[in-house]
Write a protein that holds these residues in place. Structure first.
Motif, PDB file in Angstrom:
ATOM      1  N   ARG A   1       9.007 -14.222  -1.329  1.00  0.00           N
ATOM      2  CA  ARG A   1      10.025 -13.267  -1.798  1.00  0.00           C
ATOM      3  C   ARG A   1       9.411 -12.413  -2.886  1.00  0.00           C
ATOM      4  O   ARG A   1       9.696 -12.577  -4.076  1.00  0.00           O
ATOM      5  CB  ARG A   1      11.245 -14.021  -2.340  1.00  0.00           C
ATOM      6  CG  ARG A   1      12.042 -14.722  -1.239  1.00  0.00           C
ATOM      7  CD  ARG A   1      13.148 -15.577  -1.790  1.00  0.00           C
ATOM      8  NE  ARG A   1      13.805 -14.989  -2.954  1.00  0.00           N
ATOM      9  CZ  ARG A   1      14.865 -15.517  -3.539  1.00  0.00           C
ATOM     10  NH1 ARG A   1      15.407 -16.632  -3.064  1.00  0.00           N
ATOM     11  NH2 ARG A   1      15.406 -14.953  -4.607  1.00  0.00           N
ATOM     12  N   VAL A   2       8.551 -11.515  -2.491  1.00  0.00           N
ATOM     13  CA  VAL A   2       7.782 -10.723  -3.462  1.00  0.00           C
ATOM     14  C   VAL A   2       8.713  -9.829  -4.288  1.00  0.00           C
ATOM     15  O   VAL A   2       9.514  -9.074  -3.736  1.00  0.00           O
ATOM     16  CB  VAL A   2       6.724  -9.867  -2.739  1.00  0.00           C
ATOM     17  CG1 VAL A   2       5.991  -8.981  -3.729  1.00  0.00           C
ATOM     18  CG2 VAL A   2       5.747 -10.764  -1.984  1.00  0.00           C
ATOM     19  N   ASP A   3       8.591  -9.940  -5.584  1.00  0.00           N
ATOM     20  CA  ASP A   3       9.427  -9.146  -6.500  1.00  0.00           C
ATOM     21  C   ASP A   3       8.738  -7.809  -6.786  1.00  0.00           C
ATOM     22  O   ASP A   3       7.996  -7.669  -7.744  1.00  0.00           O
ATOM     23  CB  ASP A   3       9.641  -9.948  -7.786  1.00  0.00           C
ATOM     24  CG  ASP A   3      10.570  -9.227  -8.764  1.00  0.00           C
ATOM     25  OD1 ASP A   3      10.871  -8.033  -8.549  1.00  0.00           O
ATOM     26  OD2 ASP A   3      10.986  -9.874  -9.745  1.00  0.00           O
ATOM     27  N   TRP A   4       9.014  -6.835  -5.939  1.00  0.00           N
ATOM     28  CA  TRP A   4       8.329  -5.540  -6.066  1.00  0.00           C
ATOM     29  C   TRP A   4       8.704  -4.818  -7.348  1.00  0.00           C
ATOM     30  O   TRP A   4       7.907  -4.043  -7.884  1.00  0.00           O
ATOM     31  CB  TRP A   4       8.622  -4.670  -4.836  1.00  0.00           C
ATOM     32  CG  TRP A   4       7.931  -5.222  -3.615  1.00  0.00           C
ATOM     33  CD1 TRP A   4       8.499  -5.947  -2.596  1.00  0.00           C
ATOM     34  CD2 TRP A   4       6.536  -5.139  -3.314  1.00  0.00           C
ATOM     35  NE1 TRP A   4       7.543  -6.312  -1.678  1.00  0.00           N
ATOM     36  CE2 TRP A   4       6.323  -5.832  -2.084  1.00  0.00           C
ATOM     37  CE3 TRP A   4       5.441  -4.558  -3.950  1.00  0.00           C
ATOM     38  CZ2 TRP A   4       5.070  -5.944  -1.496  1.00  0.00           C
ATOM     39  CZ3 TRP A   4       4.205  -4.668  -3.362  1.00  0.00           C
ATOM     40  CH2 TRP A   4       4.013  -5.354  -2.152  1.00  0.00           C
ATOM     41  N   ASP A   5       9.916  -5.056  -7.820  1.00  0.00           N
ATOM     42  CA  ASP A   5      10.301  -4.422  -9.083  1.00  0.00           C
ATOM     43  C   ASP A   5       9.417  -4.921 -10.225  1.00  0.00           C
ATOM     44  O   ASP A   5       8.997  -4.151 -11.092  1.00  0.00           O
ATOM     45  CB  ASP A   5      11.773  -4.716  -9.398  1.00  0.00           C
ATOM     46  CG  ASP A   5      12.697  -3.978  -8.425  1.00  0.00           C
ATOM     47  OD1 ASP A   5      12.224  -2.991  -7.812  1.00  0.00           O
ATOM     48  OD2 ASP A   5      13.856  -4.399  -8.282  1.00  0.00           O
TER      49      ASP A   5
ATOM     50  N   ALA B   1       0.825  -1.215   0.000  1.00  0.00           N
ATOM     51  CA  ALA B   1       0.000   0.000   0.000  1.00  0.00           C
ATOM     52  C   ALA B   1       0.856   1.259   0.000  1.00  0.00           C
ATOM     53  O   ALA B   1       0.648   2.171  -0.810  1.00  0.00           O
ATOM     54  CB  ALA B   1      -0.952  -0.004   1.194  1.00  0.00           C
ATOM     55  N   GLU B   2       1.854   1.290   0.874  1.00  0.00           N
ATOM     56  CA  GLU B   2       2.670   2.504   0.954  1.00  0.00           C
ATOM     57  C   GLU B   2       3.643   2.573  -0.218  1.00  0.00           C
ATOM     58  O   GLU B   2       3.736   3.567  -0.936  1.00  0.00           O
ATOM     59  CB  GLU B   2       3.423   2.514   2.284  1.00  0.00           C
ATOM     60  CG  GLU B   2       3.946   3.898   2.630  1.00  0.00           C
ATOM     61  CD  GLU B   2       4.409   3.963   4.093  1.00  0.00           C
ATOM     62  OE1 GLU B   2       5.363   4.695   4.384  1.00  0.00           O
ATOM     63  OE2 GLU B   2       3.804   3.256   4.932  1.00  0.00           O
ATOM     64  N   ARG B   3       4.351   1.457  -0.425  1.00  0.00           N
ATOM     65  CA  ARG B   3       5.375   1.404  -1.469  1.00  0.00           C
ATOM     66  C   ARG B   3       4.810   1.722  -2.863  1.00  0.00           C
ATOM     67  O   ARG B   3       5.418   2.437  -3.649  1.00  0.00           O
ATOM     68  CB  ARG B   3       5.973  -0.002  -1.481  1.00  0.00           C
ATOM     69  CG  ARG B   3       7.087  -0.231  -2.480  1.00  0.00           C
ATOM     70  CD  ARG B   3       7.345  -1.734  -2.636  1.00  0.00           C
ATOM     71  NE  ARG B   3       7.824  -2.379  -1.426  1.00  0.00           N
ATOM     72  CZ  ARG B   3       9.087  -2.764  -1.230  1.00  0.00           C
ATOM     73  NH1 ARG B   3       9.991  -2.541  -2.169  1.00  0.00           N
ATOM     74  NH2 ARG B   3       9.427  -3.354  -0.129  1.00  0.00           N
ATOM     75  N   MET B   4       3.641   1.160  -3.153  1.00  0.00           N
ATOM     76  CA  MET B   4       3.076   1.306  -4.490  1.00  0.00           C
ATOM     77  C   MET B   4       2.007   2.398  -4.567  1.00  0.00           C
ATOM     78  O   MET B   4       1.506   2.705  -5.644  1.00  0.00           O
ATOM     79  CB  MET B   4       2.461  -0.025  -4.940  1.00  0.00           C
ATOM     80  CG  MET B   4       3.470  -1.152  -5.152  1.00  0.00           C
ATOM     81  SD  MET B   4       4.585  -0.824  -6.555  1.00  0.00           S
ATOM     82  CE  MET B   4       3.408  -0.765  -7.909  1.00  0.00           C
ATOM     83  N   GLY B   5       1.615   2.921  -3.437  1.00  0.00           N
ATOM     84  CA  GLY B   5       0.619   3.990  -3.451  1.00  0.00           C
ATOM     85  C   GLY B   5      -0.742   3.560  -3.948  1.00  0.00           C
ATOM     86  O   GLY B   5      -1.463   4.330  -4.573  1.00  0.00           O
ATOM     87  N   TRP B   6      -1.087   2.318  -3.654  1.00  0.00           N
ATOM     88  CA  TRP B   6      -2.423   1.872  -4.080  1.00  0.00           C
ATOM     89  C   TRP B   6      -3.387   1.852  -2.918  1.00  0.00           C
ATOM     90  O   TRP B   6      -2.991   1.752  -1.755  1.00  0.00           O
ATOM     91  CB  TRP B   6      -2.363   0.531  -4.783  1.00  0.00           C
ATOM     92  CG  TRP B   6      -1.799  -0.652  -4.029  1.00  0.00           C
ATOM     93  CD1 TRP B   6      -2.048  -1.038  -2.738  1.00  0.00           C
ATOM     94  CD2 TRP B   6      -0.892  -1.625  -4.561  1.00  0.00           C
ATOM     95  NE1 TRP B   6      -1.369  -2.174  -2.443  1.00  0.00           N
ATOM     96  CE2 TRP B   6      -0.653  -2.566  -3.531  1.00  0.00           C
ATOM     97  CE3 TRP B   6      -0.280  -1.807  -5.803  1.00  0.00           C
ATOM     98  CZ2 TRP B   6       0.182  -3.673  -3.718  1.00  0.00           C
ATOM     99  CZ3 TRP B   6       0.551  -2.904  -5.971  1.00  0.00           C
ATOM    100  CH2 TRP B   6       0.783  -3.815  -4.948  1.00  0.00           C
TER     101      TRP B   6
END
Lengths: 407, 407
Positions: free
Chosen positions: B398-402, A193-198
């Motif tokens: 290990r969520v790949d946020w990129d 939520a914070e990291r991606m702003g969704w």
């Protein structure tokens, strides 16, 4: 005044919260929307509503979106209530009805919640939404986000039905398969939520999907001439629909629109492979433990833990109903039995309801003349994996008429 | 009088035929239903119709089923007319609308025709029906036959979309895959009529599917406040819908219910791999030759020969419209483009319409402010084969946020 919302209210402890700004949960539990029902009562009548367009937005006074804001709509609702004489006779019921939610946009009841939630999110300035899904919610969220012009991220278990995977991409969502269950997907949405702003659109983690689902109860009441049925069979995964209907009935009672004083018994139907609410109900508890090793082909019921557990259990108990687990082995057969008896496209979650209904009638828990409503929450072809099919082949140049006659 | 039908009329030569008994074709060509429109005019008004339930049966006076006969119904119609501002802007159109038939029972426009045809067949004593199908008609016939308690035989090309195969069995039809095209399947149905004692429900080979499809035109007119649009884009396989809408407009004109004197231009959209009507239109002919080696992923357009060819071509020409073939290669991309622009579940046949619309706007054949209606005839997920999809995998631990951010 351009809406009738009085305030938001934390479901766990009654804390009053302000309306008109983004809200998710309070103390990690869902939030109710409360209305000035006294003002609604003098503002609109059932007869006025009856003259409006057949859409869930006909109940606009009982929905949170301000009147001067255009809803994000795909033409959702109303869905028919179909009398099922043939299937009723097989089951020993004279008044069996199915409310067929498969005729909504994206082919499932999830559209009701998303119409309300996406409309509210857009109004409140959201540009990007995300959610976990066991199946149909992802397609509905993707479709309404597309209609609204919002970006949508969808996370689903790797073994989610192929149609749900297809439709998420169809509507342009950024969709991913995750090697886990819906709660694992939910964790990704929460963490991002914070990291991606969704904005988190998860079931009951924002207040408005519940208000959209509530319209199932409003429609049902109106379609039954404001007299509620005796029993409702409803498949419960996250439980928004069950909770929403119960809220609808309470609001209608306070408005004085209902004929008759009794509310229906709510039968919460789950699959034996994932029945956390059934376990909690049987143990007399208000909160449900995570159901380990959840598995069922009724993907919408594959919800091992639900933040609205206590709201479901409160409603079921207040109604005099119960929570029951259906047989996994009978799901495919019941999909075909119900669909071929009445022509209604019956999803696996609703197949579970019918199996439970049959047992309860046999046990004398449902009277032969009870007015019974079963919710069909989605279109069967969204679950190709749930019912085996195999059409015999014919050679056009040497037609095997015996095979046709034997079929 | 319990209906307003005056007589049946052979479309090829105007021969008057009696109403109230089973009818297929006359001289191997379709049959019209004709009404006492003068009597309907004094019996009912648009305002009265507006107050009726939102179902295609609200146009009961303009349908052939006697008023004292219960229709076979799954709650079909009305379907929404959705203004598509975002997609319209992309195409250079300010008034682009989609009439979304995917929200009908069984997820396609075929339900309209089957509701009428099965209701009539049941009333006339039929116990067993059969039909060939390129896809959605089989599911709709199976569903309505199930609802009516009739036996149903369905014959479909071996490469019919899997969802159509699934749904035929779901509804209990006796369904077969045939190593040929829809006309090969049609031959089996024709050959078996006597041997198997079934009634032939093929497109335009009985008079009533056309009357059911006609309600698309009636609904559209009512939803646009009885002012018809300027242009209609309609995907034509067998063509019942196109012919039916044109008949609807003519009946409404004679009833005096329409505002404005002009009818819409009808754009008949076919796929380049199966475009018999386009060929006949371009050659100035009234009848279409069989289109050889028919192939297209838009399975509803895979109809190489149609008994109603002249009825389609007459309507298209009378309207000042045309028949155009769309690009096969762009179907999948247009399904996703339209679905993700507006959240409407766009089928491949409708994707063809959009591709043709885009070219016609670019060529100046459609004015920027023209009121354009595109019919979405079915739900996209019924065509899993038509659009490639592949959701990227995520590891829950290990969520790949990129990867999520790049999506």
């Amino acid at each position: 005044m351009n809406h009738y919302v009085s305030h938001l209210e934390a479901a766990i402890d009654g804390t009053v919260l302000p309306f008109g700004q983004l809200a998710n949960m309070h103390n990690a539990r869902p939030i109710w929307v409360r209305y000035h029902l006294d003002k609604i009562k003098s503002a609109v009548t059932p007869a006025q509503i009856a003259a409006r367009a057949p859409s869930l937005w006909r109940y606009r006074e009982l929905l949170p979106l301000p009147f001067d804001v255009e809803p994000v709509t795909l033409g959702e609702g109303m869905t028919p209530v179909l009398h099922c004489a043939r299937l009723g006779k097989q089951l020993g019921l004279s008044q069996l009805f199915v409310k067929d939610e498969s005729q909504l946009p994206t082919g499932s009841f999830k559209s009701r919640g998303m119409a309300a939630a996406v409309s509210m999110a857009k109004w409140l300035g959201v540009k990007r939404v995300a959610l976990p899904t066991a199946g149909n919610a992802g397609g509905a969220a993707a479709a309404y986000a597309a209609r609204a012009g919002l970006e949508c991220f969808v996370f689903m278990p790797h073994d989610t039905p192929v149609v749900n995977q297809f439709e998420a991409q169809l509507y342009g969502a950024k969709a991913f398969r995750v090697n886990g269950l819906i709660n694992d997907c939910g964790k990704i949405v929460k963490d991002g939520a914070e990291r991606m702003g969704w904005f988190d659109l998860s079931t009951l983690k924002e207040p408005y999907r519940l208000e959209g689902k509530k319209t199932m109860g409003l429609e049902l009441a109106e379609q039954m001439q404001w007299a509620l049925p005796d029993v409702i069979f409803y498949p419960t995964g996250g439980g928004t629909g069950l909770i929403g209907m119960w809220k609808a009935f309470a609001e209608l009672k306070e408005l004085g629109w209902l004929r008759g004083a009794t509310f229906p018994r709510l039968i919460s139907c789950q699959a034996e492979g994932c029945a956390p609410i059934v376990r909690a109900f049987d143990k007399g508890e208000r909160f449900a433990d995570l159901f380990p090793n959840a598995h069922t082909v009724a993907s919408g019921l594959r919800v091992p833990v639900a933040v609205g557990d206590f709201m479901m259990l409160d409603a079921i108990r207040a109604s005099g109903g119960k929570a029951v687990a259906g047989s996994e082995a009978k799901i495919g057969a019941w999909m075909q039995r119900a669909s071929s008896a009445e022509g209604i496209s019956t999803c696996p979650e609703t197949a579970v309801c019918f199996e439970i209904l049959e047992r309860m009638v046999a046990a004398g828990e449902i009277k032969p003349d009870a007015r019974v409503v079963v919710f069909n929450t989605g279109a069967a072809p969204k679950y190709l994996e749930a019912m085996p099919y195999n059409l015999p082949a014919l050679d056009k140049d040497r037609v095997d008429w015996d095979a046709i006659a034997r079929a």
